[in-house]
Motif scaffolding. Structure first.
Motif, PDB file in Angstrom:
ATOM      1  N   VAL A   1      22.045 -13.515 -11.701  1.00 47.63           N
ATOM      2  CA  VAL A   1      21.382 -14.580 -12.348  1.00 47.63           C
ATOM      3  C   VAL A   1      21.474 -15.918 -11.610  1.00 47.63           C
ATOM      4  O   VAL A   1      20.394 -16.201 -11.446  1.00 47.63           O
ATOM      5  CB  VAL A   1      22.042 -14.880 -13.811  1.00 47.63           C
TER       6      VAL A   1
ATOM      7  N   ILE B   1      18.241 -17.876 -10.077  1.00 40.63           N
ATOM      8  CA  ILE B   1      17.943 -19.110 -10.210  1.00 40.63           C
ATOM      9  C   ILE B   1      17.768 -19.984  -8.891  1.00 40.63           C
ATOM     10  O   ILE B   1      16.902 -20.981  -8.723  1.00 40.63           O
ATOM     11  CB  ILE B   1      19.180 -19.856 -11.043  1.00 40.63           C
TER      12      ILE B   1
ATOM     13  N   THR C   1      17.179  -7.767 -13.267  1.00 41.90           N
ATOM     14  CA  THR C   1      18.481  -8.343 -13.165  1.00 41.90           C
ATOM     15  C   THR C   1      19.526  -7.375 -13.284  1.00 41.90           C
ATOM     16  O   THR C   1      20.586  -7.162 -12.448  1.00 41.90           O
ATOM     17  CB  THR C   1      18.728  -9.459 -14.027  1.00 41.90           C
TER      18      THR C   1
ATOM     19  N   GLY D   1      17.322 -15.095 -14.039  1.00 37.95           N
ATOM     20  CA  GLY D   1      17.211 -16.549 -13.589  1.00 37.95           C
ATOM     21  C   GLY D   1      16.366 -17.262 -13.492  1.00 37.95           C
ATOM     22  O   GLY D   1      16.050 -18.479 -13.792  1.00 37.95           O
TER      23      GLY D   1
END
Length: 276
Positions: A215, A219, A83, A227
């Motif tokens: 993040v 997701i 990340t 995420g």
């Protein structure tokens, strides 16, 4: 006897009282901030134990245990590296593009007025909306994530660089013209120093945005990173782990922006003295 009297009457350093007062003020502020955090944690725990909070919200002690457990897992550090690398790579691209373009537009008022509509549209455009298109073109890859982060992070840096360039006084512009200073030298010695405080502010804003966008991309696209760990924890009904991940992300973002603010106060100390 005479030597002891001289020691007693020796004057204090002129800045000592101010430094001591500043240290006491900083310590008091830190205590107040810790008290606010402690109150929020206590309210959280009371709401969960009394049944006021939703049933899915875990107890704070469970979150604390999950927090410690996460730090011992290799997968967390690997996801954090993925990340952070995507966020920093996106910010680096945004800086390379945004700073020169912003300084150029700020130095040329006619160009800035012509591009104002595009700038206002770009800074308000939701970058996540183009995520499905980018996934179709590039796939759910690290390169796609970096591109989305760069598209989101470029606008604060560009706008702050533009505003910083516009802060160069008319007298400074007139001086460079009167003395026929070469353009590159004027840029390096006059324009860039006057814009540096605004550029550093834009950089701090962009890094905070970059972490959040990275993040969010992970997701939505399940690209490897923090995420994806959050969605896996939610899918397994491990809400304590999910919240612990969110707290860690927030703490990391706060640490990075605090470090940048500290570095700015040291590297641009001349600007702080000018504001005093």
């Amino acid at each position: 006897m005479l030597s002891s009297t001289r020691k007693t009457l020796a004057p204090r350093a002129p800045g000592a009282p101010h430094r001591a007062a500043g240290q006491r003020s900083t310590a008091a502020l830190a205590v107040r901030r810790l008290l606010v955090i402690a109150v929020l944690i206590a309210v959280w725990q009371v709401c969960v134990l009394s049944g006021i909070a939703p049933a899915l919200l875990p107890r704070m002690d469970d979150v604390a245990v999950a927090f410690v457990t996460i730090l011992t897992r290799a997968e967390f550090w690997q996801a954090l590296l993925q990340t952070v690398s995507a966020a920093l790579a996106g910010v680096a691209i945004a800086t390379v593009v945004g700073v020169p373009l912003g300084l150029l537009l700020g130095a040329l008022p006619a160009a800035e007025r012509s591009a104002r509509l595009v700038l206002d549209f770009g800074r308000s455009f939701p970058v996540i909306a183009v995520l499905p298109v980018l996934i179709l073109i590039l796939g759910a890859t690290w390169r796609m994530e970096v591109l989305v982060v760069a598209l989101a992070a470029v606008w604060p840096i560009l706008i702050q660089s533009l505003d910083g360039a516009k802060q160069m006084t008319s007298s400074a512009r007139e001086m460079t013209r009167s003395y026929k200073i070469p353009p590159f030298l004027a840029f390096r010695r006059v324009l860039l120093p006057s814009a540096l405080p605004m550029i550093s502010t834009g950089l701090r804003i962009s890094i905070a945005i970059a972490i959040l966008v990275a993040v969010a991309v992970e997701i939505l696209s399940q690209t490897p990173g923090l995420g994806r760990l959050i969605t896996l924890a939610q899918g397994g009904a491990r809400w304590d782990l999910a919240i612990a991940y969110l707290i860690l992300i927030g703490a990391f973002g706060w640490a990075v922006t605090s470090f940048l603010a500290w570095a700015e106060s040291r590297l641009l100390r001349w600007n702080r003295r000018g504001e005093a």
